[in-house]
Design a protein around this motif. Structure first.
Motif, PDB file in Angstrom:
ATOM      1  N   PRO A 198      19.882  36.468  41.225  1.00  0.00           N
ATOM      2  CA  PRO A 198      18.733  36.769  40.343  1.00  0.00           C
ATOM      3  C   PRO A 198      19.020  37.859  39.328  1.00  0.00           C
ATOM      4  CG  PRO A 198      18.371  37.668  42.531  1.00  0.00           C
ATOM      5  CD  PRO A 198      19.626  36.857  42.618  1.00  0.00           C
ATOM      6  N   SER A 199      19.782  38.897  39.702  1.00  0.00           N
ATOM      7  CA  SER A 199      20.043  40.012  38.777  1.00  0.00           C
ATOM      8  C   SER A 199      21.343  40.697  39.173  1.00  0.00           C
ATOM      9  CB  SER A 199      18.881  41.014  38.791  1.00  0.00           C
ATOM     10  OG  SER A 199      18.690  41.504  40.110  1.00  0.00           O
ATOM     11  N   ILE A 200      21.924  41.399  38.176  1.00  0.00           N
ATOM     12  CA  ILE A 200      23.230  42.036  38.357  1.00  0.00           C
ATOM     13  C   ILE A 200      23.175  43.421  37.741  1.00  0.00           C
ATOM     14  CG2 ILE A 200      25.727  41.860  37.914  1.00  0.00           C
ATOM     15  CD1 ILE A 200      25.360  38.898  37.446  1.00  0.00           C
ATOM     16  N   ALA A 201      23.966  44.326  38.309  1.00  0.00           N
ATOM     17  CA  ALA A 201      24.190  45.641  37.714  1.00  0.00           C
ATOM     18  C   ALA A 201      25.665  45.988  37.889  1.00  0.00           C
ATOM     19  CB  ALA A 201      23.312  46.694  38.373  1.00  0.00           C
ATOM     20  N   PHE A 202      26.262  46.571  36.846  1.00  0.00           N
ATOM     21  CA  PHE A 202      27.666  46.986  36.866  1.00  0.00           C
ATOM     22  C   PHE A 202      27.739  48.508  36.890  1.00  0.00           C
ATOM     23  CE2 PHE A 202      27.918  42.799  34.836  1.00  0.00           C
ATOM     24  CZ  PHE A 202      28.937  42.215  35.585  1.00  0.00           C
ATOM     25  N   GLY A 203      28.586  49.046  37.736  1.00  0.00           N
ATOM     26  CA  GLY A 203      28.791  50.489  37.791  1.00  0.00           C
ATOM     27  C   GLY A 203      30.256  50.810  38.034  1.00  0.00           C
ATOM     28  N   VAL A 204      30.665  52.023  37.694  1.00  0.00           N
ATOM     29  CA  VAL A 204      32.056  52.460  37.829  1.00  0.00           C
ATOM     30  C   VAL A 204      32.250  53.045  39.223  1.00  0.00           C
ATOM     31  CG1 VAL A 204      33.835  53.993  36.907  1.00  0.00           C
ATOM     32  CG2 VAL A 204      32.217  52.871  35.358  1.00  0.00           C
ATOM     33  N   ASP A 205      33.304  52.635  39.907  1.00  0.00           N
ATOM     34  CA  ASP A 205      33.539  53.064  41.289  1.00  0.00           C
ATOM     35  C   ASP A 205      33.729  54.570  41.386  1.00  0.00           C
ATOM     36  OD1 ASP A 205      35.852  53.003  39.867  1.00  0.00           O
ATOM     37  OD2 ASP A 205      36.985  51.781  41.285  1.00  0.00           O
ATOM     38  N   ALA A 206      34.499  55.166  40.441  1.00  0.00           N
ATOM     39  CA  ALA A 206      34.727  56.612  40.493  1.00  0.00           C
ATOM     40  C   ALA A 206      33.425  57.383  40.279  1.00  0.00           C
ATOM     41  CB  ALA A 206      35.768  57.016  39.447  1.00  0.00           C
ATOM     42  N   GLU A 209      26.284  62.916  34.467  1.00  0.00           N
ATOM     43  CA  GLU A 209      26.555  61.614  33.868  1.00  0.00           C
ATOM     44  C   GLU A 209      28.005  61.568  33.379  1.00  0.00           C
ATOM     45  OE1 GLU A 209      24.836  58.814  33.619  1.00  0.00           O
ATOM     46  OE2 GLU A 209      23.184  59.677  34.773  1.00  0.00           O
ATOM     47  N   PRO A 210      28.696  60.452  33.595  1.00  0.00           N
ATOM     48  CA  PRO A 210      30.084  60.343  33.122  1.00  0.00           C
ATOM     49  C   PRO A 210      30.146  60.209  31.611  1.00  0.00           C
ATOM     50  CG  PRO A 210      29.358  58.265  34.069  1.00  0.00           C
ATOM     51  CD  PRO A 210      28.251  59.241  34.310  1.00  0.00           C
ATOM     52  N   VAL A 211      31.162  60.833  31.033  1.00  0.00           N
ATOM     53  CA  VAL A 211      31.415  60.745  29.590  1.00  0.00           C
ATOM     54  C   VAL A 211      32.656  59.874  29.419  1.00  0.00           C
ATOM     55  CG1 VAL A 211      31.807  62.034  27.473  1.00  0.00           C
ATOM     56  CG2 VAL A 211      30.444  63.048  29.318  1.00  0.00           C
ATOM     57  N   TYR A 212      32.406  58.568  29.200  1.00  0.00           N
ATOM     58  CA  TYR A 212      33.534  57.638  29.149  1.00  0.00           C
ATOM     59  C   TYR A 212      34.376  57.801  27.888  1.00  0.00           C
ATOM     60  CZ  TYR A 212      31.060  55.320  32.950  1.00  0.00           C
ATOM     61  OH  TYR A 212      30.428  55.043  34.133  1.00  0.00           O
ATOM     62  N   GLU A 213      33.778  58.364  26.824  1.00  0.00           N
ATOM     63  CA  GLU A 213      34.555  58.556  25.595  1.00  0.00           C
ATOM     64  C   GLU A 213      35.680  59.571  25.782  1.00  0.00           C
ATOM     65  OE1 GLU A 213      31.400  58.669  25.912  1.00  0.00           O
ATOM     66  OE2 GLU A 213      30.490  57.121  24.637  1.00  0.00           O
ATOM     67  N   ALA A 214      35.561  60.418  26.798  1.00  0.00           N
ATOM     68  CA  ALA A 214      36.577  61.454  27.012  1.00  0.00           C
ATOM     69  C   ALA A 214      37.438  61.172  28.243  1.00  0.00           C
ATOM     70  CB  ALA A 214      35.896  62.818  27.165  1.00  0.00           C
ATOM     71  N   TYR A 239      25.878  48.085  27.459  1.00  0.00           N
ATOM     72  CA  TYR A 239      25.218  48.289  28.745  1.00  0.00           C
ATOM     73  C   TYR A 239      25.948  49.375  29.532  1.00  0.00           C
ATOM     74  CZ  TYR A 239      23.835  47.457  33.590  1.00  0.00           C
ATOM     75  OH  TYR A 239      23.402  47.609  34.886  1.00  0.00           O
ATOM     76  N   GLN A 240      25.192  50.336  30.025  1.00  0.00           N
ATOM     77  CA  GLN A 240      25.777  51.443  30.782  1.00  0.00           C
ATOM     78  C   GLN A 240      24.784  51.908  31.825  1.00  0.00           C
ATOM     79  OE1 GLN A 240      27.841  54.398  28.454  1.00  0.00           O
ATOM     80  NE2 GLN A 240      27.341  56.008  29.903  1.00  0.00           N
ATOM     81  N   LEU A 241      25.239  51.988  33.055  1.00  0.00           N
ATOM     82  CA  LEU A 241      24.376  52.372  34.167  1.00  0.00           C
ATOM     83  C   LEU A 241      24.088  53.866  34.109  1.00  0.00           C
ATOM     84  CD1 LEU A 241      23.234  50.719  36.621  1.00  0.00           C
ATOM     85  CD2 LEU A 241      25.016  51.811  37.979  1.00  0.00           C
ATOM     86  N   LYS A 242      22.852  54.249  34.359  1.00  0.00           N
ATOM     87  CA  LYS A 242      22.457  55.650  34.426  1.00  0.00           C
ATOM     88  C   LYS A 242      22.434  56.073  35.895  1.00  0.00           C
ATOM     89  CE  LYS A 242      21.710  56.054  30.006  1.00  0.00           C
ATOM     90  NZ  LYS A 242      22.587  56.896  29.162  1.00  0.00           N
ATOM     91  N   TYR A 243      23.260  57.074  36.200  1.00  0.00           N
ATOM     92  CA  TYR A 243      23.426  57.460  37.599  1.00  0.00           C
ATOM     93  C   TYR A 243      22.465  58.581  38.016  1.00  0.00           C
ATOM     94  CZ  TYR A 243      27.737  54.851  36.990  1.00  0.00           C
ATOM     95  OH  TYR A 243      28.638  53.877  36.714  1.00  0.00           O
TER      96      TYR A 243
END
Length: 720
Positions: free
Chosen positions: A146-154, A190-195, A714-718
């Motif tokens: 029905p629904s999906i969410a993607f998140g980073v393991d680290a 929150e992770p800063v993926y740009e860095a 799309y980016q998950l908010k932790y």
């Protein structure tokens, strides 16, 4: 400790409400799946697929995860190696991913195709939108989620340890996984993926490097060095040293500390059975058996001899009776009588009687009566030798030449026989003298033999070198090579001179070659069979062989030099295999293999190490107009997670490396995750059990309406 798989099929799938999400940690090494809110995953297995064929039917089967070694009896696994759906931590083989998801949902207990639970699945940092889109399409279309969410393991691991109070809201997460390593900065939780920073080095490369080093070190045990066993050795024995160069020097010197750090892996080994000397009863039994066998052979030989004697006696009686009948036959009837008997003449019958008589005496063991014949003098044998040719007829001249040849040959044989007899006497005299000297002083005798053997060996070697390189002066060959002339011996040089002289004289004046008999002697001199140096062994070689045989008799430790070992190196001596031959020592490999996490150039990957990646990530933060003091605050909370961060000494090495690139006085604190392997799944399960998760998912309609551009953003908010 090696990771353990859990693949037992669950039975409570239908008892879980549809609103409970399924949490998947899709790692490049291990696949973990379970329910949100639980403390550990239900199913864990290696993220690989293998498709072998049945050895008899040829049917192809799919094996997900670790295969059972018992399957090797029925399936051919050599042509189908383990395959992964990942390439540098990014899913790109979705056909293999489908096999893995089928197996995972089946083990979780799902019996029907539609999975009516929301799914939270992990991915690597900065995952390409194409891989994320294909994964969403696979889950929506194939499994009907029905629904999906993607998140980073680290990120899940960092947030879970922040919840436990191990790390701060601002910090760095160093995640070293199976094929890649990441450094992700966190600002306000929150992770800063740009860095973030990434290096394509992980646990796979460490295991592969260790396998290569051990295979080169122990090539005879390569079959024992399987991937699974090398991975266990890596997890159990490898460590990270604080100073790599000093640790290498320590092992180069071979100090006692290096021996203490060396680990030994003992392979299965069965000692060679030691043959015990036979007992007296066994020796007596073997002697009695041998005596009985010998007695039986003697009886068989005696029976055969008696049978042969009877046959010869009967044959002799028949021949004698035939002679008596022949005496009674008239002269005219003799040919017809002989034709009936098969003989031609009376002389043939008498000759047969003589042969049978001799055979009979030989069978009975009687000595043959040898009639002493008076020796005939040479003058009676060779009557034509002293007569001139002009007094003989042509036939007599031919007979004279034959007698001359026979006389020369006979005299040569007689001289050779006398020479052999004298050599035999001399050899016996030498052996007696050697035996007498050996009995008087065995040690002195052995030492003299060794000295003599050494001198003769040098002589023979020098003679061989001279025969190969020639006896010419070294100044004649300026280039240092060996010319054709320098390789010729004396006889070959003389032959070349005669050939040159004959060819030179042939062109002068009238050709009179062959008129004189002496001219034809030139061919005899030029013959290759007339070399001065015989091809057989000379006196030195014969004496060397005699001394060598004597030394072998009296000295069991003596090992003669073979012709192949003229360079002075003895051929290898074979010895029985011992326990040490089945030991694999892991010394410098313990810290050399994990060192590639800090110096990837050791395996040919020109990228930054873990400590350098921290500096790169902080520089990228500062370049984005962040506060300069944030970089110093981040190093106060550095969390290390992932399976490749479990090596002893990782925290100390990271702290020393980061301190080298950061300003003096910077606060540096390295923190270990509570569970570096499972924290990513546990953190994702904890996040999925909150109400905040329901606002982060997207369904099938959102995916098809908004498209890939929205999925890219799309980016998950932790942070709640």
């Amino acid at each position: 400790m090696p990771f353990i798989s859990r693949t037992e099929r669950q039975t409570d799938y239908n008892l879980i409400p549809p609103s409970c999400p399924i949490v998947i940690d899709n790692g490049a090494s291990y696949f973990r799946i379970g329910w949100a809110g639980e403390s550990e995953p239900r199913i864990i297995f290696r993220n690989i697929v293998q498709r072998p064929r049945h050895k008899i039917t040829g049917e192809t089967v799919t094996i997900v995860g670790d295969h059972d070694p018992a399957l090797l009896k029925y399936f051919d696994c050599t042509r189908s190696g383990p395959r992964s759906a990942f390439d540098n931590d990014v899913v790109f083989q979705f056909e293999i991913m489908e096999y893995i998801l089928d197996f995972a949902f089946d083990r979780l207990g799902a019996d029907e195709a539609p999975i009516n639970h929301p799914i939270l699945i992990t991915e690597c940092a900065c995952n390409p939108v194409h891989s994320r889109s294909k994964m969403a399409e696979l889950l929506f279309e194939t499994y009907g989620v029905p629904s999906i969410a993607f998140g980073v393991d680290a990120a899940f691991s960092y947030k879970y340890n922040q919840k436990l109070g191990i790390c701060d809201r601002d910090g760095l997460a160093i995640c070293s996984g199976f094929t890649t390593s990441h450094v992700i900065p966190f600002i306000n939780g929150e992770p800063v993926y740009e860095a973030c920073c990434r290096t394509n080095v992980g646990g796979y490369h460490v295991t592969d490097y260790l396998k290569q080093l051990l295979s080169l070190k122990y090539p005879h045990h390569m079959q024992r060095l399987t991937w699974e066993k090398v991975e266990d050795l890596k997890m159990e024995h490898c460590y990270i040293t604080l100073d790599y160069a000093s640790e290498v020097r320590l092992f180069q010197k071979g100090a006692k500390e290096a021996e203490e750090k060396t680990r030994c892996w003992q392979l299965p080994w069965t000692p060679t059975p030691v043959e015990e000397p036979p007992s007296e009863e066994e020796l007596a039994r073997k002697a009695a058996l041998k005596e009985r066998q010998g007695q039986r052979l003697r009886e068989m030989a005696e029976a055969k001899r008696s049978s042969k004697i009877n046959e010869l006696e009967n044959e002799l009686k028949g021949l004698e009776f035939l002679i008596q009948q022949l005496r009674q036959v008239n002269g005219n009837d003799i040919p017809s009588f002989l034709a009936e008997t098969g003989y031609v003449s009376k002389q043939e019958i008498e000759s047969a009687i003589v042969k049978v008589t001799q055979s009979l005496r030989k069978a009975k063991g009687e000595q043959e009566e040898v009639e002493e014949k008076p020796e005939i003098s040479n003058s009676e044998k060779y009557t034509l030798i002293d007569i001139p040719d002009n007094m003989l007829t042509p036939d007599q001249v031919k007979e004279k030449k034959r007698q001359l040849f026979l006389k020369t040959t006979s005299e040569g044989r007689q001289k050779a026989k006398q020479k052999r007899f004298e050599e035999e006497l001399e050899r016996e005299r030498r052996n007696k003298e050697d035996e007498q000297r050996r009995l008087e002083n065995p040690e002195l005798y052995m030492e003299q033999l060794r000295v003599k053997y050494k001198e003769l060996s040098e002589k023979v070697e020098q003679r061989k070198r001279q025969k190969t390189n020639g006896n010419g002066n070294e100044n004649n060959n300026v280039s240092g090579g060996v010319g054709r002339g320098e390789r010729l011996n004396a006889a070959q040089k003389e032959r070349m001179r005669l050939l040159t002289t004959a060819a030179f004289d042939r062109g002068k004046g009238e050709d009179t070659f062959g008129i004189k008999d002496e001219d034809w002697q030139l061919y005899k001199k030029m013959s290759k069979d007339n070399d001065d140096e015989d091809e057989g062994p000379n006196e030195d070689e014969t004496e060397l062989a005699r001394v060598s045989s004597k030394l072998r008799e009296i000295d069991p430790t003596f090992f003669p030099k073979s012709d192949a070992s003229s360079s002075g190196t003895e051929p290898p001596r074979f010895r029985p295999l011992t326990k040490e031959d089945f030991q694999i020592l892991i010394g410098v490999e313990r810290f050399r293999c994990p060192e590639i996490l800090f110096h990837p150039n050791l395996i040919g990957i020109e990228q930054a190490g873990l400590d350098e990646m921290v500096g790169v990530s902080i520089q990228r933060l500062q370049s984005r107009s962040q506060r300069l003091e944030e970089g110093n605050g981040l190093t106060n909370s550095i969390l290390i997670t992932g399976g490749s961060c479990l090596y002893p000494g990782m925290s100390e090495r990271l702290e020393a490396g980061i301190r080298m690139i950061r300003p003096c006085g910077t606060a540096i604190r390295i923190l270990r995750a509570s569970d570096a392997v499972l924290d990513a799944w546990v953190g994702a399960a904890s996040f999925a059990s909150t109400m905040h998760f329901q606002r982060q998912v997207f369904n099938k309609n959102d995916y098809y309406e908004k498209g890939e551009d929205w999925l890219r953003r799309y980016q998950l908010k932790y942070t709640f």
